[in-house]
Design a protein around this motif. Sequence first.
Motif, mmCIF file in Angstrom:
data_model
loop_
_atom_site.group_PDB
_atom_site.id
_atom_site.type_symbol
_atom_site.label_atom_id
_atom_site.label_comp_id
_atom_site.label_asym_id
_atom_site.label_seq_id
_atom_site.Cartn_x
_atom_site.Cartn_y
_atom_site.Cartn_z
ATOM 1 N N SER A 562 0.842 -1.198 0.000
ATOM 2 C CA SER A 562 0.000 0.000 0.000
ATOM 3 C C SER A 562 0.880 1.251 0.000
ATOM 4 O O SER A 562 0.497 2.281 -0.569
ATOM 5 N N GLN A 563 2.050 1.182 0.635
ATOM 6 C CA GLN A 563 2.982 2.307 0.590
ATOM 7 C C GLN A 563 3.513 2.511 -0.820
ATOM 8 O O GLN A 563 3.633 3.640 -1.301
ATOM 9 N N ALA A 564 3.848 1.406 -1.495
ATOM 10 C CA ALA A 564 4.367 1.500 -2.859
ATOM 11 C C ALA A 564 3.304 2.069 -3.801
ATOM 12 O O ALA A 564 3.615 2.877 -4.696
ATOM 13 N N ALA A 565 2.076 1.649 -3.602
ATOM 14 C CA ALA A 565 1.005 2.106 -4.491
ATOM 15 C C ALA A 565 0.821 3.607 -4.422
ATOM 16 O O ALA A 565 0.407 4.239 -5.406
ATOM 17 N N ALA A 566 1.134 4.214 -3.276
ATOM 18 C CA ALA A 566 0.971 5.664 -3.110
ATOM 19 C C ALA A 566 2.173 6.451 -3.620
ATOM 20 O O ALA A 566 2.121 7.687 -3.664
ATOM 21 N N ALA A 567 3.259 5.773 -4.000
ATOM 22 C CA ALA A 567 4.475 6.452 -4.443
ATOM 23 C C ALA A 567 4.319 6.954 -5.875
ATOM 24 O O ALA A 567 3.464 6.492 -6.638
ATOM 25 N N ASP A 568 5.164 7.918 -6.243
ATOM 26 C CA ASP A 568 5.143 8.441 -7.610
ATOM 27 C C ASP A 568 5.704 7.435 -8.600
ATOM 28 O O ASP A 568 5.230 7.352 -9.744
ATOM 29 N N ARG A 569 6.757 6.716 -8.191
ATOM 30 C CA ARG A 569 7.344 5.677 -9.029
ATOM 31 C C ARG A 569 7.739 4.501 -8.158
ATOM 32 O O ARG A 569 7.998 4.663 -6.966
ATOM 33 N N ILE A 570 7.817 3.339 -8.793
ATOM 34 C CA ILE A 570 8.152 2.113 -8.073
ATOM 35 C C ILE A 570 9.304 1.431 -8.805
ATOM 36 O O ILE A 570 9.285 1.321 -10.042
ATOM 37 N N LEU A 571 10.309 0.994 -8.027
ATOM 38 C CA LEU A 571 11.377 0.160 -8.566
ATOM 39 C C LEU A 571 11.246 -1.218 -7.953
ATOM 40 O O LEU A 571 11.135 -1.342 -6.723
ATOM 41 N N VAL A 572 11.270 -2.242 -8.782
ATOM 42 C CA VAL A 572 11.196 -3.619 -8.287
ATOM 43 C C VAL A 572 12.588 -4.229 -8.404
ATOM 44 O O VAL A 572 13.141 -4.316 -9.509
ATOM 45 N N LEU A 573 13.149 -4.629 -7.251
ATOM 46 C CA LEU A 573 14.474 -5.240 -7.217
ATOM 47 C C LEU A 573 14.346 -6.747 -7.120
ATOM 48 O O LEU A 573 13.501 -7.267 -6.389
ATOM 49 N N ASP A 574 15.232 -7.435 -7.834
ATOM 50 C CA ASP A 574 15.301 -8.891 -7.742
ATOM 51 C C ASP A 574 16.766 -9.283 -7.889
ATOM 52 O O ASP A 574 17.373 -9.029 -8.941
ATOM 53 N N ALA A 575 17.328 -9.876 -6.842
ATOM 54 C CA ALA A 575 18.733 -10.307 -6.852
ATOM 55 C C ALA A 575 19.666 -9.163 -7.219
ATOM 56 O O ALA A 575 20.618 -9.326 -7.973
ATOM 57 N N GLY A 576 19.378 -7.972 -6.692
ATOM 58 C CA GLY A 576 20.261 -6.837 -6.902
ATOM 59 C C GLY A 576 20.085 -6.101 -8.210
ATOM 60 O O GLY A 576 20.886 -5.220 -8.532
#
Length: 631
Positions: A562-576
């Motif tokens: 829910s915090q991510a959904a409210a952000a202007d942009r989202i970065l998804v990290l996987d294994a660095g």
Amino acid sequence: MSEPVKVPGAEGRLLPVATARQVATHLWTMVHGRRRALAGVLVLFLAEAAMSLVFPLVVGRLLDTVIAADGSGVPGSFWWQVTLLIGAAIATGVLAWIAAGALARFAETVIAELREAYVTAALGLPRRVVETAGAGDVVTRAADDIAQVSDALPEVVPRLCVSGFTIALVATGLGTLDPRYLLGFALTVLPYVCTVRWYLRTAPEVYAAERAAQSGRGQHILGTLTELPTVTAHRLEERQLGHIRDATWGAVRWAMRTRIVQNRLFGRLNLTEAIGLVSVLGIGVWLALTGDATPGQVTAAALLFLRTVDPISSLLFVMDDAQSALAALGRIIGVIRRPDPEADAEQMPAVAASGPADETPVADAPISAVGAVNVMEAAEVHFAYRPQRPVLSGVSFHIARGETVALVGATGSGKSTLASLIAGVHGPGAGRIDRGVPRTSIMTVTQETHVFAGTLRDNLTLTARETDDEQLLHALAVVGASSLVSSLPHGLDTPVGHGGHPLTAAQAQLGALARLVLADPQLVILDEATADAGTADAVLLDRAAAAAVQGRAALVIAHRLSQAAAADRILVLDAGRVVERGTHEELIAADGPYARLWRAWNAGATAMSTSLEGEAVQRISPVQESCPPQA
């Protein structure tokens, strides 16, 4: 430049240690304005030393007086001599009492200022320095080292002066009785000199290593306790216990070496004292047999020499204390006189880098001039704590002014490491991180919030000392915590923390967010700052965090999506690696890793949590309703 002391087996690099010259310079500067008081204390101790030498001289005369009387009655000089003995004993006691009191007041003031200077310097250490050195080293210096200085410093200075003065007076007294007594006294000089040279050559290194070993042990113990959830989660209990066991035995071994040095010192002292006393008595007996000395003079000479035994022994014993105190002072003053924090990156050991991987990282938006549009830009950032084990690989992104960027990913994907690099705790192994704001304008809030012993006001003004009540109340209102003040018996002046009014975890976190508002940073990093909140408090804290970062650039490590959904942009990290980026709507439409995470997270949201969320909203006024407009 201060040099760090390293302990075999200790991980990381300890904080700097000041040289002997730096210690002397710092202490001399500290007593500026108190040098007359210090001189007065020394004069009192010297007067006590001089008065204590009256006893052997008067006893010798008294013995000659008794022998000369030869049963013909008590001569009048006998009573004067007895009175002088009593008067000298009383005067010595009074001088010792006054001198000890004056020294205690002087030493307590200096030690208190030293402690305050160390705490101030320690609190100002950048996170990267503390994390590299280990919190155990910082805590050990604040506790064990300052305690060592407090115990030794009040004894060292007066004993050094008194011992030297007493030795000079005794030599003068022996020469006055008969210059030949000085021959027996001189026989002790060479053994004493050899003992001192051996001790000064051997002891400093041993004591410095012993203090460093204590820090190494504290580092392992404190590090294990503070990271206990990680230790248990990865089943590292045996490994950490092994580190603690090895560090403890290392500290024990160095402690035993200091005791061996002490025992050898005491043995050499006892042998030298025996040689000197036999020599003086032998000369005295020879002089008495030849008629050049009276029994009273021989007795006075022997007692005078014995008066040197105590100050010389005290001088060497205090050197033993001084070595330990100097080692502790070097560690304390090394932090106080630490170089400019901006130079820390050059002094800290380089972090191993992992080279760019074969896969092409996800491209970020075009980079603009840092400071004009963006507060931070990361380009092709690689990082590894250990070689060949990359944590981050080719990460590129930026944070614009006033923008909130959320980091999402599984545990171990590199979110907290990336946040640490952005905050300046570590430097990238490869690539670059450009900041358009000074590091002093970057603030991190984590889920581990400490409530300091003091008033609520003291806790809130840690980041902004010159803050009035109106500003404090406004900061609390911004994060929706106005009711916190009214719920406490004495409002802002209510003692909290250890021994004070207890605060809940949610209240403590609201206080941390209010501190953030007061600090007014340009870039905020929220590292799972509300992760420990229960469902009922989660809505409150999420809204408080959103209000605290409003208008600022923010990097949010999102524990709840829910915090991510409210952000202007989202970065998804996987294994660095950054595997996805975009707005919440864009990532849901892409039906990739984020969309799968969102569906899984939504499936876990129960009706009970929804009910508790509504309860929290009713229980505490929404942030946007309770917050006055920000300037």
